[in-house]
Motif scaffolding. Structure first.
Motif, PDB file in Angstrom:
ATOM      1  N   SER A 196       0.864  -1.067   0.016  1.00 37.34           N
ATOM      2  CA  SER A 196       0.011   0.035  -0.001  1.00 37.34           C
ATOM      3  C   SER A 196       0.882   1.412  -0.094  1.00 37.34           C
ATOM      4  O   SER A 196       2.109   1.185   0.301  1.00 37.34           O
ATOM      5  N   TRP A 197       0.208   2.440  -0.430  1.00 39.99           N
ATOM      6  CA  TRP A 197       1.029   3.585  -0.501  1.00 39.99           C
ATOM      7  C   TRP A 197       1.568   4.023   0.890  1.00 39.99           C
ATOM      8  O   TRP A 197       2.574   4.967   0.566  1.00 39.99           O
ATOM      9  N   ASP A 198       0.932   3.817   1.719  1.00 40.12           N
ATOM     10  CA  ASP A 198       1.460   4.340   2.875  1.00 40.12           C
ATOM     11  C   ASP A 198       2.780   3.828   3.571  1.00 40.12           C
ATOM     12  O   ASP A 198       3.333   4.137   4.371  1.00 40.12           O
ATOM     13  N   GLN A 199       3.202   2.572   2.909  1.00 38.93           N
ATOM     14  CA  GLN A 199       4.485   2.104   2.858  1.00 38.93           C
ATOM     15  C   GLN A 199       5.642   2.509   2.049  1.00 38.93           C
ATOM     16  O   GLN A 199       6.821   2.380   2.227  1.00 38.93           O
ATOM     17  N   ALA A 200       5.330   3.343   1.163  1.00 40.22           N
ATOM     18  CA  ALA A 200       6.154   4.392   0.694  1.00 40.22           C
ATOM     19  C   ALA A 200       7.272   5.134   1.441  1.00 40.22           C
ATOM     20  O   ALA A 200       6.672   6.116   2.175  1.00 40.22           O
ATOM     21  N   THR A 201       8.690   4.999   1.632  1.00 35.82           N
ATOM     22  CA  THR A 201       9.249   5.677   2.515  1.00 35.82           C
ATOM     23  C   THR A 201      10.424   6.583   1.338  1.00 35.82           C
ATOM     24  O   THR A 201      10.564   6.490   0.213  1.00 35.82           O
ATOM     25  N   PRO A 202      11.003   7.427   1.937  1.00 34.26           N
ATOM     26  CA  PRO A 202      12.241   8.229   1.325  1.00 34.26           C
ATOM     27  C   PRO A 202      13.090   7.136   0.771  1.00 34.26           C
ATOM     28  O   PRO A 202      13.932   7.569  -0.137  1.00 34.26           O
ATOM     29  N   THR A 203      13.399   6.041   1.517  1.00 35.23           N
ATOM     30  CA  THR A 203      14.647   5.050   0.942  1.00 35.23           C
ATOM     31  C   THR A 203      13.966   4.535  -0.263  1.00 35.23           C
ATOM     32  O   THR A 203      14.589   4.220  -1.358  1.00 35.23           O
ATOM     33  N   LEU A 204      12.781   4.243  -0.450  1.00 33.19           N
ATOM     34  CA  LEU A 204      12.212   3.501  -1.735  1.00 33.19           C
ATOM     35  C   LEU A 204      12.283   4.671  -2.788  1.00 33.19           C
ATOM     36  O   LEU A 204      12.811   4.159  -3.945  1.00 33.19           O
ATOM     37  N   ALA A 233      17.675   6.228  -8.033  1.00 32.02           N
ATOM     38  CA  ALA A 233      18.902   5.744  -8.409  1.00 32.02           C
ATOM     39  C   ALA A 233      18.773   4.546  -9.687  1.00 32.02           C
ATOM     40  O   ALA A 233      19.632   4.466 -10.490  1.00 32.02           O
ATOM     41  N   HIS A 234      17.404   4.118  -9.378  1.00 28.40           N
ATOM     42  CA  HIS A 234      17.340   2.924 -10.709  1.00 28.40           C
ATOM     43  C   HIS A 234      17.175   3.697 -12.166  1.00 28.40           C
ATOM     44  O   HIS A 234      17.613   3.249 -13.177  1.00 28.40           O
ATOM     45  N   LEU A 235      16.548   4.852 -11.803  1.00 29.92           N
ATOM     46  CA  LEU A 235      16.428   5.750 -13.255  1.00 29.92           C
ATOM     47  C   LEU A 235      17.526   5.916 -13.926  1.00 29.92           C
ATOM     48  O   LEU A 235      18.083   5.885 -15.122  1.00 29.92           O
TER      49      LEU A 235
END
Length: 561
Positions: free
Chosen positions: A98-106, A112-114
């Motif tokens: 769920s989007w509430d699990q999105a963190t600055p680390t993610l 970085a992946h881009l």
């Protein structure tokens, strides 16, 4: 782009304008019945073998807000949808339920992946804007969900100037669609209007016939944010548009229902990719290659207007920019082009002046050489030379002092059998190798000199070659005395024979020298000659050898009697 189903296109672009005048269809219907066209699904829906992810509805809600609430254009919404689709796939692969699990680390890992994928800085900045808008929307909607991008520093945008073609390149490009074929007339009108009005590609291919006012030499378009503006165009674009609308478009599109001005070869609306292919083909034919991109004519339109003296605010209105800062970037292109033109003009003037000087000097030099009178035995020459001397890092002078300029006065007497004798008076000034330098006087006392002056007086013997020509070569040997004087930088040292103060001069001794060298005299006018010499001096001080190399260039004149 959204995840909603798109409407299906017909199996053929059109049924040929429905019916011909005779009532029969121009294209016979297929004998095999065509099955009903299923609703196409986009990539996200087609790739869903499992139940719908809970991550997708919030993205669709945000895209609906952009489309309905903020009324962004369809192209902008499609770009946001593509960016968020890629972010959704990345989050799913990393176990985000769920989007509430999105963190600055993610988010950091995604950026970085881009970069690892080799995407440009502008693309990453656009993705960042899409993510920032989405998470801010989620924070407003839920009231509890944290924004993972709120604490991230803003990205550093790479500053790249738009590429504009020169006027000559634009003329070559516009001259490429040749002939009276329908597609050639369409391409000519397309390129002329693109350069003559500065329209965006989406505005150009989406132009409706009712928005084109040929009598008023103007076109009305709806740009970003659904803002309408009217842009004038020139007579070249008018002629090309009239030829296309009267002679070509009726042959390409026989359907009165098609409202677009520019159509493809099948009579359908021209797409942005179709315009890019047309532009690329004619750019290659014009020899411009990859230097032309879809917005090259728009950038060239703005740059050439500013170079012609147009006001920045006027160009802003014509381009449809919301901020004048966006338009101001074209002033950098204008300044760069102006600097380039100035440098080309300066180089051209320099070549012209150099040519004029050469054309003036060569006849004068030829005349001057015709007046040369070669000296005879018994004549005396007086010469002045300037040059450079270098003490090698050895001896009790060379370990402290380096090199410096030299000034020489010479007297040279021509003798029989291509021989000569001369006197030389020379002054050489040398700097200390380090500041302050250390120099030993006698056995005990040390001072701190900054410069060394060497005065050389001696006699030279010459063996000359080719004395009956304008170029005389010579070898020399010489001997004489040197006087060395040091300039000090302190006022505390006392040495015999007298006091030394700050900036005072100290005589540190005399010594003999021996020299060998080679030289060249080149007569250029009457009894005047260039005098080039290269010498080695062995200077002795306190019984130690110091090596001095000198090169000097000057002039010498022989007295006539």
């Amino acid at each position: 782009m959204s995840w909603r189903a798109r409407p299906c296109r017909e199996p053929w672009p059109s049924a040929c304008s429905s019916m011909s005048r005779a009532g029969a269809c121009a294209r016979p219907p297929p004998r095999v019945p065509v099955p009903a066209c299923p609703e196409p699904r986009d990539e996200v829906e087609m790739s869903r073998a499992e139940p719908r992810s809970v991550l997708e509805p919030p993205l669709e809600a945000y895209l609906d807000e952009l489309r309905v609430g903020r009324r962004l254009s369809a192209n902008t919404v499609d770009a946001y949808a593509r960016d968020l689709k890629d972010y959704l796939a990345f989050a799913s692969r990393h176990g985000v339920a769920s989007w509430d699990q999105a963190t600055p680390t993610l988010v950091d890992a995604y950026f970085a992946h881009l970069l690892e994928r080799g995407l440009s800085g502008r693309t990453v900045a656009r993705r960042r804007a899409a993510l920032r808008g989405f998470h801010a929307h989620r924070a407003r909607q839920t009231g509890t969900e944290a924004d993972p991008l709120a604490g991230l520093p803003p990205p550093r945008r790479e500053r790249r100037l738009p590429h504009a073609l020169s006027v000559e390149d634009v003329e070559r490009l516009l001259a490429q669609p040749e002939g009276d074929a329908p597609l050639a007339l369409r391409d000519r009108a397309l390129l002329e209007l693109a350069y003559g009005s500065g329209l965006r590609v989406s505005e150009l291919v989406g132009l409706e016939r009712e928005r084109l006012a040929l009598a008023g030499l103007a076109v009305t378009v709806s740009g970003k944010g659904s803002k309408e503006r009217t842009i004038p165009f020139g007579r070249s674009a008018l002629r090309a548009l009239r030829e296309y609308l009267e002679r070509a478009r009726p042959l390409l599109c026989r359907s009165e229902r098609q409202g677009r001005v520019f159509v493809n070869a099948r009579g359908g609306p021209l797409s942005r990719m179709g315009f890019w292919k047309i532009l690329a083909r004619h750019a290659t034919a014009a020899g411009l290659g990859t230097r032309v991109h879809p917005h090259a004519l728009r950038h060239s339109f703005a740059t050439h207007l500013l170079q012609g003296g147009a006001d920045l605010r006027v160009v802003q209105e014509l381009l449809g920019h919301a901020s004048v800062a966006t338009t101001a970037i074209y002033t950098h292109l204008d300044h760069r082009a102006t600097r380039g033109e100035t440098m080309r003009r300066v180089r051209k003037q320099a070549v012209l002046w150099a040519g004029a000087v050469v054309c003036l000097v060569l006849p004068v030099a030829a005349w001057a050489e015709s007046t040369v009178v070669l000296p005879r035995p018994g004549q005396v020459g007086v010469g002045l030379q300037g040059g450079y001397g270098l003490l090698l890092d050895s001896g009790n002078l060379g370990d402290t002092f380096g090199g410096g300029p030299t000034f020489t006065v010479r007297l040279r007497y021509r003798m029989r059998f291509e021989r000569g004798v001369g006197l030389s008076f020379e002054s050489q000034r040398m700097d200390a190798r380090e500041e302050p330098g250390t120099f030993v006087v006698g056995d005990e006392t040390t001072v701190e000199p900054t410069k060394l002056s060497v005065t050389v007086s001696g006699i030279d013997l010459y063996q000359m070659f080719a004395t009956r020509t304008k170029t005389v070569k010579m070898l020399s040997v010489g001997a004489g005395l040197t006087q060395t004087r040091a300039k000090l930088n302190n006022g505390d040292t006392q040495v015999t024979p007298g006091p030394v103060g700050n900036g005072r001069i100290l005589n540190i001794g005399d010594g003999p020298y021996l020299s060998v060298g080679a030289g060249l005299e080149r007569f250029f006018f009457h009894t005047w000659a260039y005098d080039l010499s290269l010498r080695y001096l062995a200077v002795f001080r306190d019984g130690k050898l110091n090596n001095d190399l000198q090169i000097a260039l000057g002039a010498i004149v022989y007295a006539e009697y």
